[in-house]
Structures are given as C-alpha cells and as structure tokens.
Enzyme design. Sequence first.
Site, PDB file in Angstrom:
ATOM      1  N   CYS A  68     107.462  24.786  85.115  1.00 54.73           N
ATOM      2  CA  CYS A  68     107.174  24.291  86.462  1.00 54.73           C
ATOM      3  C   CYS A  68     108.515  24.092  87.132  1.00 54.73           C
ATOM      4  O   CYS A  68     109.284  23.216  86.747  1.00 54.73           O
ATOM      5  CB  CYS A  68     106.395  22.976  86.423  1.00 54.73           C
ATOM      6  SG  CYS A  68     106.307  22.162  88.042  1.00 54.73           S
TER       7      CYS A  68
ATOM      8  N   CYS B 283     108.625  20.452  89.466  1.00 55.85           N
ATOM      9  CA  CYS B 283     108.732  19.120  88.847  1.00 55.85           C
ATOM     10  C   CYS B 283     108.708  19.369  87.358  1.00 55.85           C
ATOM     11  O   CYS B 283     109.682  19.905  86.842  1.00 55.85           O
ATOM     12  CB  CYS B 283     107.670  18.148  89.347  1.00 55.85           C
ATOM     13  SG  CYS B 283     106.037  18.818  89.623  1.00 55.85           S
TER      14      CYS B 283
ATOM     15  N   CYS C  84     105.232  20.075  85.654  1.00 56.70           N
ATOM     16  CA  CYS C  84     103.803  20.117  85.365  1.00 56.70           C
ATOM     17  C   CYS C  84     103.575  20.676  83.962  1.00 56.70           C
ATOM     18  O   CYS C  84     104.215  21.665  83.568  1.00 56.70           O
ATOM     19  CB  CYS C  84     103.091  20.975  86.402  1.00 56.70           C
ATOM     20  SG  CYS C  84     103.202  20.264  88.050  1.00 56.70           S
TER      21      CYS C  84
END
Lengths: 229, 218
Positions: free
Chosen positions: B117, B120, B122
């Site tokens: 990700c 961020c 994820c």
Amino acid sequence: MNGIHDMGGLHGFGAVEVEADEPVFHARWEGRVYAMTQQLDTRGVYSLDEHRHEIELMGTPSYLLDGYYGRWLFAMERILDRKGILTRAEVDLRLSEIGADALAPTRPDREARHWPLAPEELTPWGAWRRDRDADIVPKFAVGDRVRVRNLHPEGHTRLTAYIRGKVGTVSIVNAQAWVLPDTRAHNRGENLQPVYNVDFPADEVWGPQAEPNVTVKVDLMEDYLEREV
Amino acid sequence: MAHDHHHDHHHDGHSHGHEELERPWQAVRTEAVESLLADLGIIDPARVDEIVRYYEEKVGPKTGARVVAKAWTDPEFKARLLANGLEACAELGIGGPETEYLHVVENTPEVHNVIVCTLCSCYPWTVLGLPPAWYKSSAYRSRMVREPRRLLAEMGLPLQDDVRIQVWDSVSEIRYLVLPERPAGTDGLTEEQLIEIVSRDSMIGVAKLPVQDQGSQS
C-alpha cells in the site's frame, strides 16, 4: 493532497530493513493508540478517511520521524481538538501534571465540550454500504481501457500520484457501494460508487526505467477514471 | 478546507519542556490522552486492553495460514476462496470487523503476486494480524511498485524475467491475501502440518515457501 504520504515510486529510501522476531507493538503506547483509534472509529467519532487525511497534514519531517503509531496519535489529538471533544490545552495540562507526578490531576469538565455527539454527527463505520449495492451501476467493465484522471485535489484522495494520466485496463469490477474517501474525509457525503482494479504495464508507469514483465495493479474509485477512446 | 492549521505540530511545541521525562514523549502523551478520554467516558480502557490483547495474542499470520492450508487440501474451498475471500474465510470461523472485502490472489510458477500500500499501510488485519514494520516502511512503500524485481531479490526472492510480477497497490478498502504455491515435498503432510509451514511473508508475496524435506518434517 500531494504529500510525502504518497510514496509510490519515490527514490532515496534505501533498503527495506527486516526486523527478526518483531513484536506486534514495539512499545505499550503503540498498542494503546491503535486500540483507542479503533474504538473511536467503530463508535463513529471519526472515520478512516478523516484519520488518514489528518496524517497527510503532518509536516514532512514529522511524518517521516514519528513512526506509524506516532502518526495515529497526531491524528487522534488533532481531530478530537478540532471537534471540541478534547482540547490540546487539556492534553498539555494533563501532560504537565503527569510530568510533575501530580497525585490528583485536574479533572476535565464533562460539560465543557462537544460531547456526546449528536446521531447525525456520527460517521457510520466502514466503507462498504452493502444495503446500497443495488443502486450501483458500474460505468466500466473488465477489459475496458481507462485513463486515470489528472487530478491534484488539495484535500484527501486515494488517487495516487504515480498513475495520474496513465492508461490501464480494468481487471476487476468491485460493483459494490463503496464510500468515496475524497468527500467523506471532509464530511461532504459518501458518494457511493464501484472500486476498480486497473492493470498498468510497468512501462506505462515508469517509462524506460520500468522492469520487464511487471504489471502494477491499482484499486481506483470510479470517479478517478475516464474511458480511454 | 475546513481544517484549521493554526496549531503547530504538537511535539514541536512541547518537547523542550519535557526533556526531564524518561519515557518517550509519545508514551507520556498517549497516557495523557487515554486518561482524559477515560475520565470523560469517551473510551473504555478495559476495551482498549481487550483490543491490544486480541492483536497481540489472537490474530496473526497463523490465521491466514489456516486459510492457505485449507485451500491447498480442498479444491472446492479454494474455488470459493478465490471467488469471495471473506465468505470462504467465514466457513473457517475467520472474520472480524476490520476487513470488509478480501481478494485472494494465487501465485503460480508463471505469475507472482505481491501486495503493498503506497499511501499508508493497508493490510488484511483479519487474516494476517497487524503488519510488520518493514511493510509500513518508506522504502517498501516507495519501491515495490517501481522496482519489484530488484526489491524482491534484495529481500531474498530472485525471480526470473519470464515470471510475470503483479504488484497490487491496495489503496482502497479492499484487502488482498496471496495464496502461495504449495511447495514440493508436502504431499504427505496433513492440513495441520501444512499450517505450520505457511509463512506470513509468503502470504504478502515477498517470499516463496521452501521445498520440504519430508524425512525430517517435524
């Protein structure tokens, strides 16, 4: 917003350091921050999108130095302060009292705050509104060629910078009712829509520096895409 | 935007006044916030304890390993898993509020899938627990989409150029789990024994599972 959080493709971060026998939380406070955030999110105090956008508003040095849960703590404090639920002054006072080993810290005044939230102020948990799936009619199908819109919003978005303007092929249509993060982060509605997984050949994204035989597959909201003709 | 920007980032403002504290500033600051929210009845510290214990003790890569071992030994389950990840996981009693939708992607000798990700970190908490620090690192997030071959090789997984690499940038609320290839030498193993050989990294896609020597399988 364009910021350091949008890391796809950046140079200069070096090797990936793998830690052996890593604990789930490296310090007690990390677990507390994680679990408090989950409680506030599931109770509707603030949404995932507000949380992420607040982190995006950190200065670049802090974003890089504070660590993953440090970012979460930053977001929690700022959102609670902005919503009038817990002010920065109250946290600073409690902090100084902890530092001075105060036996009886100042009790916060329950009345002097925006709490409890009214029902209409609560953010429903989650991003998939399954009760609204029947309303969703996808614009694109598997195999469609799509171009990622060249958008640079000042606010929150999950449209990563490295694929803006690029052309790809829809590989998965998630034809459910998904919340659009760009509007929910700013309390401007859920704008339910499908999420597509789009295949981008590496050379479409990285040009002559692309590695051979690589496909980058990115999840994108319908509003981020237009049909490529 | 509606946000106000007049506060400095908090630790810029307070760090000088609290250098006498022995604990990291974030630990003290967290204690201050938690104690205030508890005083106000906004959070329940006992529930905080429960959530921390859940992630420390109850959910982790072993959960995903159960899914993988089942898929290797039950072709009908595997078909259901690839069609709808969470519904199939629910058959094994696996689920939770953290993951709303799960795609399981299968590695083969020809196609290698890996998850990242870039925005961020994820990660499919419900089946793998919380992500390791390297998954959240700037280096992993920036490089995996741009130079997966080089990065995978650095992480111990060199792949030939004729193996297609698919990098899944999971920036929506849909989560991904890699179904790794079942390694050679495991034909005689039970589902329970298979669970023990499935690594977290193989389910993220940064490792393959090694060929097993059945003679020394413990």
